[in-house]
Design a protein around this motif. Structure first.
Motif, mmCIF file in Angstrom:
data_model
loop_
_atom_site.group_PDB
_atom_site.id
_atom_site.type_symbol
_atom_site.label_atom_id
_atom_site.label_comp_id
_atom_site.label_asym_id
_atom_site.label_seq_id
_atom_site.Cartn_x
_atom_site.Cartn_y
_atom_site.Cartn_z
ATOM 1 N N UNK A 194 -9.746 4.500 -5.788
ATOM 2 C CA UNK A 194 -9.096 4.948 -4.552
ATOM 3 C C UNK A 194 -8.531 6.346 -4.801
ATOM 4 N N UNK A 195 -8.310 7.110 -3.747
ATOM 5 C CA UNK A 195 -7.795 8.460 -3.966
ATOM 6 C C UNK A 195 -6.308 8.480 -4.332
ATOM 7 N N UNK A 196 -5.570 7.443 -3.920
ATOM 8 C CA UNK A 196 -4.115 7.589 -4.042
ATOM 9 C C UNK A 196 -3.341 6.347 -4.458
ATOM 10 N N UNK A 197 -4.053 5.361 -4.999
ATOM 11 C CA UNK A 197 -3.326 4.172 -5.435
ATOM 12 C C UNK A 197 -3.185 4.104 -6.945
ATOM 13 N N UNK A 198 -2.023 3.644 -7.384
ATOM 14 C CA UNK A 198 -1.827 3.332 -8.801
ATOM 15 C C UNK A 198 -1.251 1.929 -8.868
ATOM 16 N N UNK A 210 -9.225 -7.395 -17.763
ATOM 17 C CA UNK A 210 -7.878 -6.865 -17.540
ATOM 18 C C UNK A 210 -7.915 -5.428 -17.024
ATOM 19 N N UNK A 211 -8.857 -4.679 -17.544
ATOM 20 C CA UNK A 211 -8.965 -3.271 -17.169
ATOM 21 C C UNK A 211 -9.480 -3.101 -15.736
ATOM 22 N N UNK A 212 -10.150 -4.139 -15.248
ATOM 23 C CA UNK A 212 -10.755 -4.083 -13.920
ATOM 24 C C UNK A 212 -9.887 -3.536 -12.806
ATOM 25 N N UNK A 213 -8.739 -4.127 -12.566
ATOM 26 C CA UNK A 213 -7.883 -3.654 -11.472
ATOM 27 C C UNK A 213 -7.481 -2.185 -11.620
ATOM 28 N N UNK A 214 -7.263 -1.746 -12.841
ATOM 29 C CA UNK A 214 -6.893 -0.349 -13.054
ATOM 30 C C UNK A 214 -8.042 0.565 -12.633
ATOM 31 N N UNK A 215 -9.256 0.164 -13.000
ATOM 32 C CA UNK A 215 -10.419 0.965 -12.620
ATOM 33 C C UNK A 215 -10.625 0.933 -11.109
ATOM 34 N N UNK A 216 -10.297 -0.205 -10.502
ATOM 35 C CA UNK A 216 -10.418 -0.288 -9.042
ATOM 36 C C UNK A 216 -9.417 0.655 -8.364
ATOM 37 N N UNK A 217 -8.190 0.641 -8.837
ATOM 38 C CA UNK A 217 -7.197 1.569 -8.284
ATOM 39 C C UNK A 217 -7.680 3.009 -8.477
ATOM 40 N N UNK A 218 -8.270 3.240 -9.626
ATOM 41 C CA UNK A 218 -8.713 4.600 -9.944
ATOM 42 C C UNK A 218 -9.805 5.070 -8.979
ATOM 43 N N UNK A 229 0.826 -1.202 0.000
ATOM 44 C CA UNK A 229 0.000 0.000 0.000
ATOM 45 C C UNK A 229 0.869 1.265 0.000
ATOM 46 N N UNK A 230 1.883 1.268 0.827
ATOM 47 C CA UNK A 230 2.748 2.450 0.898
ATOM 48 C C UNK A 230 3.557 2.649 -0.391
#
Lengths: 196, 196
Positions: B102-106, B92-100, B22-23
DNA sequence: GTCTATACAAAGATAGAC
DNA sequence: GTCTATCTTTGTATAGAC
């Protein structure tokens, strides 16, 4: 008549900015120190603090100079009504391809964005402004290309601009990691094909 | 019969990896420390060194676990011959959209690639392998989509895969910076439109 | 404007008690 | 396996001589 643009900063300050910019592009913000910059220039840490009291201020100065240099070129290009939108887009891609030819440089703001939450907030704001203005510029060029019959877009200009900008930033970062120069060339090739 | 996958690591080690991941995603490699991780978990720095003697080893363990988790999912999906290529791509795009969301995860590797030259070389190699394998996977899905008559590509699958992958990585990083969730949604929308 | 010297905090890491 | 204590190095920053 073109007067040599007088510098608002001294020679040493400019060299510090040059070195800091290079180090930021290659290693990022958190990983670089006054000591690294001092070693490259053959000066002492304290000399850098004289010109840029804190690391945050130095980072801001680097990004501001970088963004202003870029913006001036973009303004010039967009103002030339005789140029094709395609040539404007090709111009925009130029710096990315140049970075791609170095072994370890990426866009300064692309590098900084990777460690966004570790940056001072004023620096974050600069990176954000860079992204926003570049994407707006790209959208304008795309719109122009449509108006001139040069481009056919898959969606609204602002959306296509986001795809292109993300692909350039991401493509450049991937290129540096894999070391394969074709990475970015392929991205540009497909982007161009997409606009026909 | 599904046996709960036995852990090769203890509970504490897993929590350390969770926190480090996470960090790393939010702040990057250079900016995080054993102290930060210890504070989140309410333990001491020395306890982390017991599980992961050096920062480099910890970084490698985090990336290896992240990449393996991702890869297992990709393998599962690609093996299902009944699924459409489009649904695979959407997956495949799913995880990217999930990160998106969150306020601060890539993406972990996208973040690390920004400060590539500051990473231990073994860690760099992991990030590179991640990029290479993901792009190969995407190229395979695209090829499959063409064979099934689902996609029409503007160029070779490997080149289109590079555009898509770069756009997702870059788009996510830009999204975190600007805070506009539409940034990544727009990228995905245009990518999908490009494949018809 | 650049230097030496120094202060102070944080980092990565180890030793050894419990 | 986790803790306290400690070591060493590095980082940011300042004071003051030159």
């Amino acid at each position: 008549m073109i007067a040599p643009s007088h510098r608002s900063r001294g020679e040493t300050a400019e060299q510090i900015l040059d070195t800091a910019e290079m180090l930021l592009q290659t290693r990022g913000y958190s990983a670089i120190s006054y000591q690294h910059i001092a070693e490259v220039l053959g000066i002492r840490k304290a000399s850098i603090h004289y010109h840029f009291p804190s690391k945050g201020e130095l980072g801001i100065a680097v990004v501001d100079r970088y963004a202003a240099r870029f913006q001036a070129a973009l303004d010039d290009i967009a103002a030339d009504q005789t140029r094709s939108a395609l040539s404007m887009l090709a111009f925009y891609v130029g710096p990315y391809l140049e970075f791609a030819e170095t072994p370890d440089r990426v866009c300064l703001c692309g590098a900084l964005a990777g460690e966004l939450m570790a940056l001072p907030v004023e620096l974050r704001a600069r990176v954000e402004a860079f992204f926003v203005s570049h994407q707006a510029w790209l959208a304008g060029i795309l719109e122009r290309g449509v108006a001139r019959g040069e481009f056919r877009l898959l969606d609204q200009p602002s959306k296509v601009a986001r795809l292109i900008f993300g692909a350039l930033q991401g493509g450049l970062i991937v290129k540096r990691t894999t070391g394969d120069i074709a990475q970015l060339h392929d991205v540009v090739t497909v982007v161009m094909a997409m606009l026909r």
